[in-house]
Motif scaffolding. Structure first.
Motif, PDB file in Angstrom:
ATOM      1  N   VAL A 123       0.825  -1.215   0.000  1.00  0.00           N
ATOM      2  CA  VAL A 123       0.000   0.000   0.000  1.00  0.00           C
ATOM      3  C   VAL A 123       0.858   1.264   0.000  1.00  0.00           C
ATOM      4  O   VAL A 123       0.377   2.358  -0.255  1.00  0.00           O
ATOM      5  N   TRP A 124       2.135   1.108   0.267  1.00  0.00           N
ATOM      6  CA  TRP A 124       3.042   2.247   0.183  1.00  0.00           C
ATOM      7  C   TRP A 124       4.468   1.699   0.023  1.00  0.00           C
ATOM      8  O   TRP A 124       4.793   0.642   0.569  1.00  0.00           O
ATOM      9  N   SER A 125       5.300   2.441  -0.725  1.00  0.00           N
ATOM     10  CA  SER A 125       6.694   2.014  -0.913  1.00  0.00           C
ATOM     11  C   SER A 125       7.583   3.239  -1.012  1.00  0.00           C
ATOM     12  O   SER A 125       7.143   4.302  -1.464  1.00  0.00           O
ATOM     13  N   SER A 126       8.846   3.082  -0.618  1.00  0.00           N
ATOM     14  CA  SER A 126       9.799   4.191  -0.794  1.00  0.00           C
ATOM     15  C   SER A 126      10.150   4.353  -2.269  1.00  0.00           C
ATOM     16  O   SER A 126      10.764   5.348  -2.647  1.00  0.00           O
ATOM     17  N   ASN A 127       9.763   3.383  -3.089  1.00  0.00           N
ATOM     18  CA  ASN A 127       9.779   3.542  -4.551  1.00  0.00           C
ATOM     19  C   ASN A 127      11.142   3.810  -5.184  1.00  0.00           C
ATOM     20  O   ASN A 127      11.205   4.480  -6.205  1.00  0.00           O
ATOM     21  N   LEU A 128      12.206   3.345  -4.572  1.00  0.00           N
ATOM     22  CA  LEU A 128      13.520   3.574  -5.188  1.00  0.00           C
ATOM     23  C   LEU A 128      13.745   2.507  -6.254  1.00  0.00           C
ATOM     24  O   LEU A 128      13.578   1.316  -6.004  1.00  0.00           O
TER      25      LEU A 128
HETATM   26  C1  LIG Z   1       5.528   4.755  -6.515  1.00  0.00           C
HETATM   27  O1  LIG Z   1       5.571   4.673  -7.941  1.00  0.00           O
HETATM   28  C2  LIG Z   1       4.317   4.401  -8.525  1.00  0.00           C
HETATM   29  C3  LIG Z   1       4.538   4.183 -10.025  1.00  0.00           C
HETATM   30  O2  LIG Z   1       5.540   5.016 -10.520  1.00  0.00           O
HETATM   31  C4  LIG Z   1       3.356   5.550  -8.234  1.00  0.00           C
HETATM   32  O3  LIG Z   1       2.099   5.272  -8.780  1.00  0.00           O
HETATM   33  C5  LIG Z   1       3.232   5.714  -6.722  1.00  0.00           C
HETATM   34  O4  LIG Z   1       2.422   6.823  -6.432  1.00  0.00           O
HETATM   35  C6  LIG Z   1       4.588   5.882  -6.090  1.00  0.00           C
HETATM   36  N1  LIG Z   1       4.423   5.864  -4.659  1.00  0.00           N
HETATM   37  C7  LIG Z   1       4.991   6.756  -3.851  1.00  0.00           C
HETATM   38  C8  LIG Z   1       4.773   6.561  -2.403  1.00  0.00           C
HETATM   39  O5  LIG Z   1       5.649   7.695  -4.266  1.00  0.00           O
END
Ligand SMILES: *[C@@H]1O[C@H](CO)[C@@H](O)[C@H](O)[C@H]1NC(C)=O
Ligand SMILES: *[C@@H]1O[C@H](CO)[C@@H](O)[C@H](O)[C@H]1NC(C)=O
Ligand SMILES: *[C@@H]1O[C@H](CO)[C@@H](O)[C@H](O)[C@H]1NC(C)=O
Ligand SMILES: *[C@@H]1O[C@H](CO)[C@@H](O)[C@H](O)[C@H]1NC(C)=O
Ligand SMILES: *[C@@H]1O[C@H](CO)[C@@H](O)[C@H](O)[C@H]1NC(C)=O
Length: 388
Positions: A111-116
């Motif tokens: 549901v949430w990620s640091s997205n690196l």
């Molecule tokens: C993570 O990346 C996805 C796809 O690029 C994006 O939809 C999402 O909002 C991002 N999440 C955060 C927490 O930045």
């Protein structure tokens, strides 16, 4: 200075307080093997902050956040899964195999990620006593930190920034309501054009501005002259980024700024050892603090009725609209400036002069002049696009 008990600002929260399993030693770090699940918490070394699961008042949703770990009144300063709440008690906060920090629900859905994209395996995340959550690779290098991704709170040492080359901004974003941390319509950031100013925007429209930075204070916030309110810095890093930050002059005070769901910036503080948070300052005290209430060349005084008047020598641009109490299109000069008169009709007349106005914000789009007052006056007379 106005001191108000903080009732409307603090969100009452049902915090699932941490209890201990086996050894009662609080931890401040998450690794791929040491994760936390609801209702466990991380506690920063020094105990100023906690990270864990919380439920806002009047809500059944659960969020992962960081809050001041004051004994009775707790204040959330950062939220991870703002737009994707957990709906039960089965969430976890962990590090993925690829080294990202994750919040997952009971079905293992992220549901949430640091997205690196280039996270390092074997990373770990630590909650610092400044309220910052940092993700480090196994050499100790910081790859992600929560203060670079603020929610609605501005804490000491955080940076609110704008990159003038790319336009990229780090801003605060309001909650939708006290019971809903998802992203609301207000944001607060720094506008570095001409002279830096702090802005609150409602969507893309300006809602409040601080007035220009003079090197020490934002001059539209006269309260900043008090020792209690200063400690601010606006820094141009010479690589295109302009940021504002603040430090605490008095270590016996906890202090931070919140952008409320209504778009008001509120400075709140608590004395060390006390439990009560108090309001030290608010950006919006009256309608006059709302950007452009009286329009161009209008002047707003909250004590007057109506609150808007035209500057001396000006009249409403649209009389009928103005008298209905819609002031947004402002005022225009009754007599054109001398240089406009001579340019257009060759007609001469009285010589222009300056009229001193006090206790007003300087206009938006102001610019610096290095000239001294007399020289500045002369330069302005010579230049038709200089109006004040
Ligand atoms: C993570 O990346 C996805 C796809 O690029 C994006 O939809 C999402 O909002 C991002 N999440 C955060 C927490 O930045
Ligand atoms: C990660 O840690 C595990 C266990 O400590 C180790 O076996 C592995 O080699 C590490 N991986 C990297 C890329 O350092
Ligand atoms: C710091 O704050 C405390 C509590 O308000 C006050 O008693 C003290 O005088 C302050 N110290 C300084 C150096 O301003
Ligand atoms: C005020 O006038 C402006 C410009 O004519 C218009 O766009 C706006 O809707 C009016 N606002 C109200 C509250 O009537
Ligand atoms: C006239 O004033 C405008 C606005 O302040 C400025 O941009 C411009 O450079 C000035 N022109 C001259 C010739 O000084």
């Amino acid at each position: 200075m106005e001191i108000i008990i903080l009732k409307s600002v603090i969100t009452p929260l049902l915090l699932l307080s941490g209890f201990c399993f086996g050894f009662c030693t609080p931890i401040d770090t998450i690794t791929s093997t040491q994760f936390i699940k609801c209702p466990e918490t991380l506690v920063s070394n020094g105990s100023a902050f906690k990270l864990g699961f919380f439920t806002p008042a009047d809500s059944t949703n659960r969020y992962v956040g960081i809050w001041y770990s004051t004994p009775s009144l707790s204040t959330v300063i950062w939220v991870a899964n703002r737009d994707k709440p957990l709906t039960d008690f089965s969430g976890i906060v962990t590090i993925s195999e690829d080294g990202n920090l994750l919040v997952m629900n009971g079905q293992k859905v992220i549901v949430w990620s640091s997205n690196l994209s280039n996270a390092a395996p074997n990373s770990s995340a630590q909650l610092l006593d400044s309220g910052n959550l940092v993700l480090r690779d196994n050499s100790g290098r910081i790859t992600w930190e929560s203060i670079q991704h603020p929610s609605h709170s501005f804490l000491p040492k955080m940076k609110i920034s704008t990159n003038t080359h790319t336009g990229e901004k780090v801003v605060l974003t309001s909650w939708k309501s006290p019971s809903d941390p998802s992203i609301g319509s207000f944001s607060a950031g720094i506008n570095p054009l001409n002279i830096p100013q702090v802005f609150v925007w409602n969507g893309s429209h300006p809602y409040w501005r601080s007035g220009p930075w003079n090197g020490q204070i934002f001059i539209g916030v006269p309260e900043m002259n008090s020792v209690f309110l200063n400690g601010f810095q606006v820094v141009d890093d010479k690589e295109g980024t302009v940021y504002e930050t603040f430090t605490l002059a008095n270590s016996s005070i906890f202090l931070y700024y919140v952008l409320t769901p209504e778009g008001t910036v509120v400075k709140t503080y608590r004395e060390f050892g006390k439990e009560k948070w108090q309001v030290a300052w608010k950006s919006n005290k009256s309608e006059c603090d709302v950007y452009g209430t009286c329009g161009a060349s209008g002047i707003c005084s909250s004590g007057n009725s109506p609150i808007c008047n035209c500057l001396k020598g000006y009249k409403p641009k649209y009389m009928e609209e103005w008298s209905r109490g819609n002031w947004t299109r402002g005022c225009v000069r009754k007599t054109p400036l001398q240089c406009e008169r001579t340019n257009s009709s060759g007609q001469q007349g009285k010589i222009d002069g300056f009229f001193r106005l006090t206790s007003v914000k300087v206009p938006d789009f102001a610019d610096w002049s290095l000239a001294l007052e007399d020289e500045c006056r002369k330069q302005c007379f010579k230049n038709c696009s200089c109006v004040a």
